[in-house]
Structure formats: C-alpha cells, structure tokens
Design an enzyme around this catalytic site. Structure first.
Site, PDB file in Angstrom:
ATOM      1  N   ARG A 109       0.815  -1.237   0.000  1.00 46.23           N
ATOM      2  CA  ARG A 109       0.000   0.000   0.000  1.00 46.23           C
ATOM      3  C   ARG A 109       0.839   1.274   0.000  1.00 46.23           C
ATOM      4  NH1 ARG A 109      -3.520  -2.624   3.815  1.00 46.23           N
ATOM      5  NH2 ARG A 109      -5.193  -3.621   2.646  1.00 46.23           N
ATOM      6  N   LYS A 131       2.829  11.655 -11.455  1.00 49.71           N
ATOM      7  CA  LYS A 131       2.090  10.671 -12.260  1.00 49.71           C
ATOM      8  C   LYS A 131       2.941   9.404 -12.361  1.00 49.71           C
ATOM      9  CE  LYS A 131      -0.813  13.489 -15.307  1.00 49.71           C
ATOM     10  NZ  LYS A 131      -1.059  13.900 -16.693  1.00 49.71           N
ATOM     11  N   GLU A 173       9.444  18.903 -24.692  1.00 52.11           N
ATOM     12  CA  GLU A 173       8.612  19.190 -23.508  1.00 52.11           C
ATOM     13  C   GLU A 173       9.027  20.532 -22.895  1.00 52.11           C
ATOM     14  OE1 GLU A 173       5.965  17.587 -22.619  1.00 52.11           O
ATOM     15  OE2 GLU A 173       6.157  15.544 -23.417  1.00 52.11           O
ATOM     16  N   LYS A 213       6.759  23.384 -14.657  1.00 55.42           N
ATOM     17  CA  LYS A 213       5.922  22.200 -14.414  1.00 55.42           C
ATOM     18  C   LYS A 213       5.473  22.139 -12.951  1.00 55.42           C
ATOM     19  CE  LYS A 213       4.884  17.485 -14.870  1.00 55.42           C
ATOM     20  NZ  LYS A 213       4.973  16.214 -15.503  1.00 55.42           N
ATOM     21  N   GLU A 223      -5.015  17.037 -12.131  1.00 52.52           N
ATOM     22  CA  GLU A 223      -5.421  17.346 -13.506  1.00 52.52           C
ATOM     23  C   GLU A 223      -6.930  17.524 -13.670  1.00 52.52           C
ATOM     24  OE1 GLU A 223      -3.005  15.486 -16.645  1.00 52.52           O
ATOM     25  OE2 GLU A 223      -4.837  15.389 -17.839  1.00 52.52           O
ATOM     26  N   ARG A 227      -3.778  21.818 -14.968  1.00 43.46           N
ATOM     27  CA  ARG A 227      -2.709  20.866 -15.317  1.00 43.46           C
ATOM     28  C   ARG A 227      -2.845  20.395 -16.765  1.00 43.46           C
ATOM     29  NH1 ARG A 227       0.196  16.152 -11.713  1.00 43.46           N
ATOM     30  NH2 ARG A 227       1.587  15.438 -13.384  1.00 43.46           N
ATOM     31  N   ASN A 231      -0.795  19.259 -21.367  1.00 41.28           N
ATOM     32  CA  ASN A 231      -1.156  18.393 -22.501  1.00 41.28           C
ATOM     33  C   ASN A 231      -1.017  19.122 -23.834  1.00 41.28           C
ATOM     34  OD1 ASN A 231      -1.792  16.422 -20.685  1.00 41.28           O
ATOM     35  ND2 ASN A 231      -3.971  16.946 -20.604  1.00 41.28           N
ATOM     36  N   HIS A 234      -0.067  17.458 -27.157  1.00 40.61           N
ATOM     37  CA  HIS A 234      -0.140  16.003 -26.972  1.00 40.61           C
ATOM     38  C   HIS A 234      -1.355  15.354 -27.631  1.00 40.61           C
ATOM     39  CE1 HIS A 234       3.080  16.821 -24.203  1.00 40.61           C
ATOM     40  NE2 HIS A 234       3.222  15.550 -23.900  1.00 40.61           N
ATOM     41  N   HIS A 238       0.114  12.496 -29.543  1.00 37.12           N
ATOM     42  CA  HIS A 238      -0.112  11.074 -29.237  1.00 37.12           C
ATOM     43  C   HIS A 238      -0.608  10.330 -30.474  1.00 37.12           C
ATOM     44  CE1 HIS A 238      -0.367  11.555 -24.590  1.00 37.12           C
ATOM     45  NE2 HIS A 238       0.847  11.232 -24.984  1.00 37.12           N
ATOM     46  N   HIS A 253       8.989  10.014 -28.111  1.00 40.54           N
ATOM     47  CA  HIS A 253       7.817  10.768 -27.655  1.00 40.54           C
ATOM     48  C   HIS A 253       7.919  12.268 -27.963  1.00 40.54           C
ATOM     49  CE1 HIS A 253       4.517  11.987 -25.067  1.00 40.54           C
ATOM     50  NE2 HIS A 253       5.333  12.804 -24.426  1.00 40.54           N
TER      51      HIS A 253
END
Ligand code: GLY
Length: 353
Positions: A109, A131, A173, A213, A223, A227, A231, A234, A238, A253
C-alpha cells in the site's frame, strides 16, 4: 497530494545522501533498466548511502513498461525482504520512474521513493509531478496512480550521456513549458543551438522548465483543470506517436509532441488568436531540428480515429485540446470539428514538407 521536493543537483553524492537520510528506512532498493544499470548505476552505487542497496533491473524501453515488469519488481521487493519502511530509488528515464513510482505506490500500500531521472525527458516531465503507471492492453499509461516521489534529484551531468535525438525529445517538452509560461523563456529556448549544445545554458533552462511544471502541478495536482496545460501538443502528438508505431516507424515521444505542437499552435492561431509571428518562429525551430513525420491525406482518417480515442477526451468522440491565445495565455477544454482537424494536417504538410 503531498508536494515533492525537486532538487537541481550541484553534487549528486551529497544530494542523494541527504535525500536518503530524510527517509527512515530498513532496506534500500534501486531500480534501473539494463541501460542505466550499465551507464548510470556505477556512478550512484559508489555513493556511501547506496552501498547496501539491492538492485532490481528491468528491460529497456516502453515495451517493458508493462504488468510483467511491474510484477517482477513487486516480486523482487518481496523476495529481498522489503517492508512498508523500505525505500526505492528509481534511476532511469521516464519508463523507470513511471513504473518504479507505481511499484512503490502499490507495494504494501505504498513505500517511499526517490526519483533520479537520467534522460532530459524524465528530468523535465516524467519524474516530476507525481504521475506513475504502466501501459496496459496496448494503451499507454492506462493503469497508474498519482503518487509523488519524496525527492526528485536532477543531475544534468547525465545529459552528457545522451545522444542528440534523446536531447531533442526532452527539449520538446521544455519548448511546451516555454509556450505555456512566458515569452522570455520561450524565446530563450528557441535560441539554443541544438547542433552545439551549451550544457551550462541547458542546465539553467532545465531548472526554469522544471519550475514551470512544478508551478502548474502545485495548482492542480490531479489534472482537474489547469494541469491540462501540460497536454499542449499532446492531442495530435499522441496520434502521431501511435501512427508511427502502427506503421512500424516508431518515433521518440518528444518528436511526436513537437510535431503535435505545430498542429496545435496552428489551431490556436485560428481558434484562439495565437500570434502568427510566434507560430512561425516556433514552427521554424521544430522543422529545423525535428524534421517531419511522413503521412498523406489518405492517413487523415486513421490519425483522426486515434485522436478520438485519446483518454484526455471528456466525451466519447469529441476531441479535447489545450490551446493558447498567446505564449502563457492558456485555454483548456477546447474542441474542434473534424474538418478543422483535417485543416491542421494540411497546414502541417504544407509548412513542414
Ligand atoms: N506529462 C504531463 C503531466 O505530468 O501532467
């Protein structure tokens, strides 16, 4: 979500000693992939606090960011006697920090962990902001958790081990952070000579980029709103990344994000008034440094389908974008009809071709 401490290292040894001592722990583990085990672990393993650390090593690359590797890490932690009071150091790029962060967040946990990112992409993005996760069922980052590292130690010395492509991938980025923050930072980013990198300047730019960031994440860790600024580029990016994978010409990426930003800056120009001069300056930099992804108008339907399935969309089939009215002037939750999206692909082909 608790705040993580991001440290731009002056001396990795001292900073890691201090970070490790901040976590009372019974056993120490270090997670690497086969690449960082060879190139980066020797630098870290000789630091006194790491002398008894147990190394867990997983395969290289996004294909290994899966349930099997995660189960292997859980298994190794268990077998080598990790308890709830053990500490994990993730040493690697985004794959290692994402998967290691998720392993730490879930083992018994949750155990404490420290990120030591070794790629530019992970320094300015993946390792910062809490994340964590793995790919699942062919979907990127499908399973994961928000679980911040205790500390993120950014040692720009690792950047000298990277090839130009991996520097450029992370730099995309950073460019995004410039676009969502302020004109001075954006303009400084466009002036870096990517052929002859000034590493001292790059380190200063990394520190500023991470700050951008961190500020966004501090305002909206889960998010729910701002936030989503992160993106930017992206949604189309993506789709380019998945398209490249499908057509068996995978791309890094950051390259896909750079190309996605070309389309989304143009969409920003036509929908939210992003200034034309700044659009063209940014597109020129991307064209000069990143080249282009090859597709024709016969691929538009495939690209659009990929965009419709993006998990950032709020309603099924409605593509969600973050746009800009100017550098630093962010508009989240924007949409565009199919014909406008196809217009973006036309713009891309005409300007990048
Ligand atoms: N990579 C985008 C974010 O951390 O929100």
């Amino acid at each position: 979500m608790s705040k993580q401490e991001v440290i731009i290292c002056r001396n990795l040894e001292e900073d890691l000693e201090k970070a490790v001592s901040q976590h009372t722990h019974d056993r120490l583990f270090v997670l690497t992939d086969e690449h960082t085990a060879r190139c980066c672990l020797p630098l870290v393993a000789r630091i006194p606090c790491m002398k008894d650390a147990v190394c867990i090593c997983i395969g290289v690359g996004d294909v290994h960011k899966n349930l099997e590797s995660l189960a292997y890490v859980w298994g190794q932690l268990s077998e080598k006697g990790a308890t709830r009071h053990s500490l994990l150091v993730n040493l690697g790029g985004g794959m290692v920090t994402d998967l290691g962060g998720f392993a730490a967040a879930t083992f018994k946990r949750g155990i404490a962990y420290i990120n030591v990112p070794t790629t530019l992409l992970s320094m300015v993005d993946a390792a910062v902001g809490g994340k964590t996760g793995i790919n699942f069922n062919d979907l990127k980052n499908e399973v994961g958790a928000f679980a911040p590292a205790g500390q993120v130690l950014i040692d720009c010395g690792f950047l000298r081990t990277l090839d130009r492509e991996n520097i450029l991938s992370g730099y995309a980025e950073m460019l995004k952070h410039g676009l969502i923050s302020d004109t001075a930072h954006w303009s400084e980013l466009l002036s870096l000579d990517m052929e002859h990198i000034d590493y001292a300047l790059l380190q200063r730019l990394v520190a500023r980029s991470v700050q951008v960031k961190e500020d966004v994440v501090a305002q909206d860790p889960f998010e729910r709103g701002i936030r989503k600024a992160l993106n930017f580029g992206h949604t189309v990016g993506h789709a380019f990344e998945s398209f490249a994978m499908k057509t068996e010409h995978p791309v890094l990426h950051g390259y896909a994000v750079a190309w996605g930003m070309v389309c989304e800056l143009y969409l920003s120009h036509i929908q939210t008034g992003f200034p034309s001069d700044k659009l063209h300056q940014t597109v020129r930099f991307i064209k000069e440094n990143y080249g282009r992804i090859g597709f024709t108008c016969r691929d538009y339907d495939t690209l659009y389908e990929l965009m419709k399935h993006d998990k950032k969309n709020v309603a099924a089939g409605v593509v969600n974008f973050t746009l800009l009215a100017d550098v630093g002037d962010i508009r989240i939750n924007q949409t565009a009809p199919q014909e406008t999206v196809y217009e973006l692909f036309d713009f891309y082909s005409e300007t990048m071709g």
